[in-house]
Design a protein around this motif. Structure first.
Motif, short mmCIF file in Angstrom:
data_model
loop_
_atom_site.label_atom_id
_atom_site.label_comp_id
_atom_site.label_asym_id
_atom_site.label_seq_id
_atom_site.Cartn_x
_atom_site.Cartn_y
_atom_site.Cartn_z
N GLU A 175 -0.57 6.69 -8.10
CA GLU A 175 -1.56 7.67 -7.64
C GLU A 175 -1.48 7.89 -6.13
O GLU A 175 -1.59 9.03 -5.65
CB GLU A 175 -2.97 7.20 -7.99
N THR A 176 -1.30 6.80 -5.39
CA THR A 176 -1.30 6.92 -3.92
C THR A 176 -0.13 7.79 -3.46
O THR A 176 -0.30 8.70 -2.65
CB THR A 176 -1.20 5.52 -3.27
N THR A 233 -0.46 11.44 -4.55
CA THR A 233 -1.43 12.10 -3.70
C THR A 233 -0.82 12.43 -2.34
O THR A 233 -1.01 13.53 -1.80
CB THR A 233 -2.68 11.21 -3.51
N ALA A 234 -0.05 11.48 -1.80
CA ALA A 234 0.58 11.71 -0.49
C ALA A 234 1.57 12.87 -0.55
O ALA A 234 1.57 13.73 0.32
CB ALA A 234 1.27 10.43 -0.02
N VAL A 235 2.40 12.87 -1.58
CA VAL A 235 3.43 13.91 -1.68
C VAL A 235 2.81 15.25 -2.08
O VAL A 235 3.35 16.31 -1.80
CB VAL A 235 4.53 13.49 -2.69
N GLY A 236 1.66 15.19 -2.77
CA GLY A 236 1.00 16.42 -3.21
C GLY A 236 1.38 16.82 -4.62
O GLY A 236 1.27 17.99 -4.98
N VAL A 237 1.86 15.85 -5.41
CA VAL A 237 2.23 16.13 -6.81
C VAL A 237 0.98 16.04 -7.67
O VAL A 237 0.34 14.99 -7.73
CB VAL A 237 3.28 15.11 -7.31
N PRO A 238 0.60 17.12 -8.38
CA PRO A 238 -0.59 17.04 -9.24
C PRO A 238 -0.31 16.16 -10.48
O PRO A 238 0.83 16.10 -10.93
CB PRO A 238 -0.83 18.49 -9.66
N TYR A 239 -1.36 15.50 -10.98
CA TYR A 239 -1.15 14.62 -12.13
C TYR A 239 -2.44 14.49 -12.94
O TYR A 239 -3.53 14.73 -12.43
CB TYR A 239 -0.69 13.23 -11.68
N HIS A 284 0.80 -1.23 0.00
CA HIS A 284 0.00 0.00 0.00
C HIS A 284 0.83 1.27 0.00
O HIS A 284 0.31 2.33 -0.32
CB HIS A 284 -0.95 -0.01 1.20
N GLU A 285 2.11 1.16 0.35
CA GLU A 285 2.92 2.39 0.38
C GLU A 285 3.34 2.81 -1.03
O GLU A 285 3.74 3.96 -1.24
CB GLU A 285 4.14 2.20 1.27
N ILE A 295 13.86 14.87 -3.72
CA ILE A 295 13.79 14.51 -2.29
C ILE A 295 14.61 13.23 -2.09
O ILE A 295 14.45 12.28 -2.86
CB ILE A 295 12.33 14.30 -1.85
N PRO A 320 -4.62 0.84 -5.26
CA PRO A 320 -5.54 -0.27 -4.93
C PRO A 320 -6.05 -1.03 -6.15
O PRO A 320 -6.27 -2.24 -6.07
CB PRO A 320 -6.69 0.43 -4.21
N THR A 334 11.43 14.81 -7.80
CA THR A 334 11.29 15.75 -6.69
C THR A 334 12.63 16.20 -6.10
O THR A 334 12.66 17.19 -5.38
CB THR A 334 10.48 15.10 -5.55
#
Lengths: 98, 449
Positions: B340-341, B344-350, B180-181, B289, B185, B287
């Motif tokens: 996508e997950t 969404t977590a990092v906040g990168v738009p797509y 899940h990380e 990061i 889904p 990123t």
């Protein structure tokens, strides 16, 4: 003895965990067939009501600039050139013996 | 007198660093220290021997210690380095000090241990060392029920393979779906079905609360938020943590992931000291990061860069786009960069581009459906990630997508890509191109392209 990396490491791990939990719950709404809920967060109200919503509201390019100026991105690395439509060029050959 | 390079660690990064340094600079004296009995085997193959898809552990060896000695390396097997003194330029092993001019640290990872009562009981197994895996494999012949804790890549592989072996497997994770990380889904769903077809009982959304002592300090059950699961053994597959203690004690900079901070030459903040593999953090290509805990191929490539530079060369390692893939049960999944997950977590738009194609001509035996989901940057439509699943060809598509993303490719580029059409090996319509065309059509409909 505290783990090497200290406070920054703990903060990052907590932030990643909370952001991932929130993202999983959102994904479950996008894909309702996903079997179970994301685990409940135990991080407390400061995270769920202040930090996460604030992070989510900041646009990505602002976040990126902030992360770079705060030293949260890697240093000593050349970002790859990724301009769309620009053909890739091989690295400049080094002078012999350089 | 020739320079002396010391390499600490005999995994993929350490072996690559030592051999490449010697190749670049044959006059250099290269000494490799490893705490283990073996080098140059594929630890990633261990789950498949347990699953009996691979006949024996010997198949996993790629080379021998003698071969490295013949190549001029000084191999110190079963020798733990306990200290690094950067002022004196010495390391300590077996209470002896040994000097070095240059140092490459490839100390790898240690497994995260569950932070619950009973975590030190006998019967909890961690997959790492091939000798321990050989012993564990004999124990597997004597048991019926195994609990696999942690829906990580290794957890998925171990659960699937132990199920294939005919054991009763309970696969437990607090998260809502496998992997899940990193995995979305919709892509996890077919993996779940395949694992279940191998007899694996999925217990997602289930928290491990304790390991229950059956007497004599041996586990007999796992206490969870969903009740007790009786078992003979537990396989723990949580996160990889960087084995950074030695470096940190020597004053080498540690980053926000816990990995050693390196630059693009794999240099640490200390002169004449490089690091590579699971103990370092490197920037994500999109990123920048820092991230860590990548694959064996990343470790090997980083080791090559570190070794070459320690040998006197000047090479760089690029930020990573992380192509990945694995087989869950019988089902192949993969991707690169963000799904996508994670986006969404990092906040990168797509924006999304999705499509389904076939791996060969649809009439040809062995053709499988290939699902492609691509994430692109809104506006520029540059690729930022993908997830691919199906049967054959998933790995090659993920490698390809990661490479072209690094070179700045867009959905437009993919929609009009050339592809091989040959019925036994490739269909007329490439699944990647189908996804990109679908994505562009959707964007056009929405007035975004």
């Amino acid at each position: 003895m505290s783990a090497p990396g200290g406070f920054r490491r703990t903060m990052r791990a907590t932030m990643e965990r909370q952001l991932t939990l929130a993202a999983m719950e959102r994904m479950r709404r996008v894909y309702p067939d996903a079997p179970t809920r994301a685990p409940a967060t135990r991080a407390g109200a400061v995270w769920t009501r202040v930090i996460l919503p604030a992070y989510e509201r900041i646009p990505w390019d602002v976040k990126q600039k902030a992360m770079r100026s705060a030293g949260m991105t890697a240093r000593g690395w050349t970002p790859p050139r990724r301009e769309p439509g620009q053909p890739w060029t091989p690295p400049t050959p080094k002078e012999p013996g350089a | 007198m020739s320079e002396r390079l010391v390499v600490i660690g005999g995994g993929g990064a350490g072996i690559a660093a030592a051999t490449i340094a010697k190749r670049v600079n044959p006059d250099m004296q290269v000494t490799l220290f490893t705490e283990f009995e073996d080098v140059a085997y594929s630890p990633c193959g261990i789950p498949f021997v347990h699953g009996r898809e691979i006949e024996n552990f010997e198949s996993l060896f790629l080379s021998t210690v003698d071969r490295y000695v013949a190549d001029g390396l000084d191999m110190r097997m079963e020798t733990v380095v306990t200290d690094i003194d950067l002022d004196r330029r010495t390391i300590t092993a077996r209470n002896q000090h040994e000097g070095f001019d240059k140092l490459v640290i490839c100390t790898g990872f240690i497994w995260e241990k569950p932070d619950v009562p009973g975590a030190n009981l006998d019967g909890l197994h961690y997959v790492k060392n091939i000798r321990k895996a050989m012993e564990f494999d004999k124990i597997l012949d004597t048991v019926k029920t195994v609990v696999v804790v942690g829906a990580t890549p290794l957890g998925v592989e171990m659960a699937g393979n132990l199920g294939r072996r005919g054991l009763e497997v309970h696969f437990v994770d607090e998260g809502p779906w496998a992997l899940h990380e990193v995995l979305d889904p919709d892509v996890a769903q077919p993996v779940h079905e395949s694992l279940e077809s191998h007899g694996v009982t999925l217990r997602f959304g289930t928290r491990v609360e304790a390991f229950v002592d059956g007497g004599g300090g041996r586990v007999r059950a796992v206490q969870t938020s969903d009740g007790e699961i009786p078992c003979d053994l537990v396989v723990v597959c949580l996160h990889k943590l960087p084995n950074n203690q030695l470096a940190a004690q020597a004053g080498i900079a540690i980053g926000s992931t816990g990995g050693i901070v390196v630059d693009e030459g794999m240099r640490t903040n200390k002169e004449g000291v490089w690091a590579a593999g699971d103990v370092v953090e490197v920037p994500h290509g999109l990123t920048l990061i820092p991230i860590r805990g990548l694959t064996g191929s990343h470790a090997y490539a980083q080791g090559r860069t570190a070794g070459a530079n320690a040998g006197g060369d000047d090479r760089t390692y690029d930020p990573v786009w992380v192509p990945w893939g694995l087989v869950g049960g019988d089902y192949t999944i993969g991707g690169f960069s963000l799904g996508e997950t994670l986006a969404t977590a990092v906040g990168v738009p797509y924006v999304l581009a999705k499509g389904v194609g076939v791996s060969r001509a649809r009439y040809f035996p062995g053709a499988t459906r290939t699902h492609v989901k691509i994430l692109a940057e809104p506006g520029t439509l540059k690729l930022i990630g993908a997830q691919v699943h199906g049967g054959e060809g998933v790995k090659e598509r993920c490698d390809f997508l990661a490479f072209v993303a690094k070179r700045g490719a867009t959905l437009e580029d993919l929609a009009w890509m050339e592809n091989i059409y040959s019925p036994p090996i490739g269909a007329l319509f490439e699944p990647i191109a189908i996804a990109a065309q679908n994505g562009l059509a959707e964007l056009k409909k929405a007035g975004q392209a």
